[in-house]
Design an enzyme around this catalytic site. Structure first.
Site, short mmCIF file in Angstrom:
data_model
loop_
_atom_site.label_atom_id
_atom_site.label_comp_id
_atom_site.label_asym_id
_atom_site.label_seq_id
_atom_site.Cartn_x
_atom_site.Cartn_y
_atom_site.Cartn_z
N GLU A 78 10.14 1.12 10.40
CA GLU A 78 11.08 2.12 10.21
C GLU A 78 10.45 3.51 10.41
O GLU A 78 9.63 3.88 9.21
CB GLU A 78 11.63 1.74 8.78
CG GLU A 78 13.12 2.34 8.52
CD GLU A 78 12.98 3.98 7.97
OE1 GLU A 78 13.22 4.86 8.92
OE2 GLU A 78 12.63 4.24 6.99
N LYS A 90 0.93 -0.93 0.14
CA LYS A 90 0.08 -0.04 -0.06
C LYS A 90 1.00 1.15 0.00
O LYS A 90 1.38 1.76 1.10
CB LYS A 90 -0.92 0.08 1.18
CG LYS A 90 -2.15 0.90 0.85
CD LYS A 90 -2.74 1.66 2.28
CE LYS A 90 -1.93 2.74 2.78
NZ LYS A 90 -1.50 4.02 1.97
N GLU A 125 10.35 15.80 15.19
CA GLU A 125 10.87 15.85 13.81
C GLU A 125 9.88 16.82 13.13
O GLU A 125 8.84 16.78 13.05
CB GLU A 125 10.54 14.43 13.29
CG GLU A 125 11.02 14.32 11.87
CD GLU A 125 10.84 12.63 11.24
OE1 GLU A 125 11.52 12.27 10.75
OE2 GLU A 125 9.81 12.01 11.79
N CYS A 172 13.98 10.75 6.73
CA CYS A 172 14.10 10.14 8.16
C CYS A 172 15.35 10.13 8.94
O CYS A 172 15.35 10.43 10.10
CB CYS A 172 13.37 8.84 8.23
SG CYS A 172 14.32 7.45 7.36
N GLY A 192 7.25 5.20 8.33
CA GLY A 192 6.30 6.32 8.34
C GLY A 192 6.61 6.96 9.79
O GLY A 192 7.74 6.91 9.89
#
Length: 485
Positions: free
Chosen positions: A253, A179, A389, A288, A231
């Site tokens: 992750e 997905k 973040e 990331c 994500g």
């Protein structure tokens, strides 16, 4: 090179079928570079998830029994096609995510690298004899694939995520239902079509752009044996809640707030270039493991702030198809609003000194989602912009006086994905590498996410590994067999 700027038709890929309509509705895809509607993307609902999982389950019985050498051959053909279609992947990345063509070349390069690396493992998966005569029993282990793997990826660098997840899963003998984020469907669609062209059997790779409902249906499907997700922590918690109810394993992750620690013996000019590009330039800060916190020794602090701001202020911003562009747009209007909100709160609360940037770009770029590269200095380590973040073109700079303070600052967030050390002192580099609470440490500019090395974080950055043998092992479960000696 001249690029076609038209969006390709995109559908769901289930086995060898392509569905141009589905029960989950339609997503209006907006080009982040100009804010214009460029495609309608059909979205999977639970019905299509059921079809895809059934197709993947059927293909699994063929794929798992295929000799490893044959799987390796097909994966290497797939890698060849990824490489041959690099210009199209670069074009699609610019269209769907606003990734400049100068940066987008990294996607197919890494996608090929990861696919080829795991092709090399496909015929080398072996068990272990753990007891043998003269013991009473012969005991050995059989490594076996899980079955159908549910893969959920976010929108930044989709081809890289696909290489990191799909290649090891297939090498181990699993099949996958992917997905992708609805914001970036074009690359995943081409990826699946090339897999079929390479001769990978229909149903081994299925791609379903979809909403949250589709993701929940995929995670909850009883024939999906494991989930791997890239994500953010907010979505990861929801996935884990659902997996926990089903006792289903997952690899996560997630995000990062990686520290880039600079000592006086480093090459200041080179580090300034690296620090600016890798934080506010590359992917417009939407990565990331990017080093978005710059920790600088007190003796060179002002010099480094000035140098980083100078580089950041002069990074070329503009049309992703312009070969001179380094910084493209962020993904959408919501991202603009969120990032600017964090910048404004930091500025108004006195959390740091705004050195440059901090605003949306107007003029010819006003209709796109462009933000000026932003540098904050003298940042409070406890502030939101230091702890959370940003996922945008923002870097925060803090000073330290010695190794102990640098380590404390680097470890002061809940994230633990990457860390960066800039020094010519080998002993210091190794001391800090051991002390950093993070899954990966880069010393003096080593490259990110090579396929041969385990990658993954701790804390808010998730758990599990992608890359190297550990990345393959995530898709294998061991069966122990014993018999009388």
């Amino acid at each position: 090179m001249s690029y076609d700027r038209s969006a390709p038709p995109v559908g769901l890929i289930i086995g060898e079928r392509e569905l141009l309509s589905a029960s989950g509705g339609v997503f209006a895809h907006i080009n982040p570079a100009n804010g214009e509607h460029q495609a309608d993307i059909p979205l999977a609902g639970p019905a299509e998830v059921n079809q895809a999982v059934a197709c993947a389950s059927q293909a699994f019985e063929v794929w798992r029994r295929m000799p490893g050498a044959q799987r390796a051959l097909l994966l290497n053909r797939f890698a060849d096609l990824i490489s041959a279609n690099a210009p199209e992947f670069i074009r699609l990345s610019a269209l769907e995510g606003g990734t400049p063509i100068t940066v987008g070349a990294g996607g197919p390069r890494l996608g090929e690298e990861w696919t080829r690396y795991y092709a090399g493992w496909a015929d080398k998966i072996d068990g272990q004899v753990v007891s043998m005569p003269p013991a009473d029993e012969l005991i050995y282990t059989r490594p076996e694939p899980y079955g159908v793997i549910g893969i959920i990826i976010t929108w930044n660098g989709p081809l890289i995520s696909l290489g990191m997840k799909v290649a090891p899963a297939l090498a181990a003998g699993n099949t996958v239902v992917i997905k992708p984020a609805e914001q970036t469907p074009f690359v995943s669609h081409l990826f699946a079509r090339l897999a079929l062209q390479a001769g990978i059997p229909a149903g081994v790779i299925n791609v379903l752009p979809g909403s949250t409902e589709a993701a929940q249906a995929l995670i909850g499907h009883p024939d999906v044996q494991k989930v791997t997700f890239t994500g953010g922590p907010v979505t990861a918690r929801k996935i884990l809640h659902q997996c926990a109810d089903l006792l289903k394993p997952a690899v996560l992750e997630l995000g990062g707030k990686s520290a880039n620690i600079v000592f006086p013996d480093a090459d200041i000019a080179a580090v300034a270039q690296m620090a600016a590009f890798w934080s506010v330039g590359l992917l417009s800060g939407q990565g990331c493991e990017l080093p978005t916190r710059l920790l600088v020794h007190d003796s060179i602090y002002e010099q480094m702030v000035e140098a980083v701001a100078a580089v950041a202020s002069h990074l070329p911003i503009g049309d992703p198809f312009d070969p001179n562009t380094i910084v493209g747009p962020v993904i959408n209007q919501d991202a603009c609003t969120r990032i600017l909100g964090m910048v404004e709160r930091a500025r108004s609360s006195g959390a740091g000194r705004l050195v440059c940037g901090g605003e949306r770009i107007g003029g010819d770029l006003a209709t796109g989602y462009y933000l000026r590269p932003t540098v904050f200095a003298d940042v409070d380590p406890a502030s939101e912009i230091s702890q959370q973040e940003v996922f945008g073109p923002v870097v925060v700079i803090q000073r330290f006086k010695d190794e102990a303070e640098a380590i404390a600052l680097a470890n002061s967030t809940g994230y633990g994905l990457g860390g960066y050390i800039q020094t010519n002192d080998l002993g210091r580099a190794n001391r800090l590498a051991a002390a950093l609470k993070t899954g990966y440490v880069h010393i003096n500019g080593t490259r990110n996410i090579p396929a041969c090395a385990p990658f993954g974080g701790i804390g808010l950055s998730g758990y599990g590994k992608e890359g190297g043998r550990p990345g393959l092992d995530e898709f294998i479960r061991l069966k122990t067999v014993s018999m009388p000696a």
